[in-house]
Scaffold this motif. Sequence first.
Motif, short mmCIF file in Angstrom:
data_model
loop_
_atom_site.label_atom_id
_atom_site.label_comp_id
_atom_site.label_asym_id
_atom_site.label_seq_id
_atom_site.Cartn_x
_atom_site.Cartn_y
_atom_site.Cartn_z
N VAL A 188 6.06 16.58 -4.76
CA VAL A 188 5.27 17.60 -5.13
C VAL A 188 3.66 17.35 -4.88
CG1 VAL A 188 4.87 16.25 -7.46
CG2 VAL A 188 5.13 18.80 -7.52
N ARG A 189 3.25 16.33 -4.84
CA ARG A 189 1.78 16.19 -4.32
C ARG A 189 1.66 16.71 -3.12
NH1 ARG A 189 1.76 10.74 -6.89
NH2 ARG A 189 0.87 11.44 -9.09
N ASP A 244 1.95 20.48 -3.39
CA ASP A 244 0.89 20.93 -4.00
C ASP A 244 -0.60 21.03 -3.19
OD1 ASP A 244 -0.05 20.06 -7.73
OD2 ASP A 244 -0.42 21.84 -6.30
N ARG A 245 -0.71 20.03 -2.16
CA ARG A 245 -1.85 20.39 -1.34
C ARG A 245 -1.47 21.32 -0.38
NH1 ARG A 245 -1.65 14.85 -1.04
NH2 ARG A 245 -0.40 14.76 0.74
N ILE A 294 1.50 26.33 -5.98
CA ILE A 294 2.99 26.08 -6.79
C ILE A 294 2.88 26.16 -7.96
CG2 ILE A 294 3.66 24.57 -4.89
CD1 ILE A 294 3.45 22.12 -6.70
#
Lengths: 306, 270
Positions: free
Chosen positions: A68-69, A72-73, A77
């Motif tokens: 997810v990180r 996310d970048r 999202i």
Amino acid sequence: MREGRTRLSRPLRTAAAAALIAAAAAGCGFGEGEASSGTATLVVTRDHGDERLLEASVSDPPRSETVVRLLDREAEIETSFGGNFVDSIDGLGASSGPEGRRDWFFYVNGYWSPIGAAEAGVEAGDRIWWDYRLWEEAYRVPVVVGSWPAPFATEPGPVSVECHGIAGCSTVKRRLQTAGAELAAAGDSVAVRVVVGPWDQIEDDADAGTLAGGPGSSGVYVDDRADGALFALGEDGEPAPGAPQLDGLVAAVRRGERPPAWVVTGITRRGLRLAASSLDAGALADRYALAVGRDGSRFGLPVVKG
Amino acid sequence: MVGPAAVAMAFANPLVLAGCAVAVLIAGSGAGAAAALRHAAGGALVLAALIVAINGLVVRRGETVLLRGGEVPLLGELDVTAEALAEGAVIGVRIAVVIAAFAVISARVDPDYLLRSIRRFAGRSALTATLLVRLVPLAVADLGRLREAAQLRGPGATPVTRLAMLRRLVSGTLDRAVDSAATLEVRGYGRPAVRLGRDARPGRRRFDRHFTVAAIALAAVAAAARAGGVGGFDAYPSTTAEIDAATVAFALAIPALVGVPFLAAGSRSV
């Protein structure tokens, strides 16, 4: 001491507290943690890999890097459950339409992730693939071929290649070794099986035979006919009109928690050889499964309407 | 007072939230509800701190990992990021502002006056709200008295079940509702409305218009800010907050709009 109550002795209490602290401290640390050396890649597609939306990579991901990180970048999202469930990517979220319901699924090194995106770690060499697709015909697609050379380059453990006949076998072995796979010796327990052979010789194999059950059974959008032929299905699970007749197939299946099995097969020897020679990133990228037509064309499964 | 609370729920920018908090403080002081504010502040701050801690532990987004907590049963891998703590702080401040705002409302707003004000254009809604406002607190008070009565029966008495308590509470509330209906009928509710002469209408308080205009202005400014993308805030992947001239102006406008009617009124009740 009051009647009806018991108290642990002091040494026991001390030992219990120390055990709790040790358990909590295991894996603890400040900051991002050590970085693993190498590159992890992220691919975002839609419609069973038919359209690539985003491609990114991260060099030397730290220990704290998660799916997810990374996502996310690279994209806008929306998430729920603390980031474990991704609701939408770049505005594209769960939907219901005349064709059916679509949602996001993600794969790590070709395996459908059993854990949430916030818990799935990312290490150097990992290939993360997010796909937005129809899911009513096949919700569970446990393994896919589109992250080649994963899992062979990433999964620890030997790979068994089970050849039924000569055709395509040496090509498959060579391609696997180039991808980084360690071929198993007889008697080894294996991380991945690769079954190679004409369809009529392997259709009774426990893993390969699941292909005959259709996408609901195997996750692969292919079905067989009484005459032993295989035919391609569309995203709706129906025979794809206009699709070339199948002559070869590269697919991955998995029964429960058993090791996954890659199936390299063909209706004819030519189809089998063409399927074997398709084991490369160019042909397999973003494919759930790859079909080879009678006309020699290669196309992904399921067949997506244009 | 509802205005700053609503703005706090609509915006996450720290400057804007600070403006809402100052607005609530100004309104609370101006309305003579400083004691209610102090009373609410303690609980609100504790709640806000809890939210920061829980958000930091539960949410696993954010680029800036402060602490890797290892594998914890039931919770999984625990990471604490600065961004999750920041998001928790925003949520905590929002809730604190709302709690403080409604503490002031509860302390200083005359519900009867408010209901009389809306009766002119929403009579039945006003009546329903009036009955709720009257009967719900009475029901809560009845519940307290029933519990005390049950306790005073002594330890040897048969315990009163929740079902029995609820049955008694509901029947008592229904009795009150019937009494209220009879009273309303005697007072002519439900008959065709009679137009009152100008002199017979309930009198307004002097500075209602100031507060109404201020509330409308605050709503308009907030809507314009929202439409114009002012006061942006993103917690993830890295926390970013707009601190440009428009956001600062908006943040300053909130307490200004709330405070101006108090300056004009110089009144200690709303």
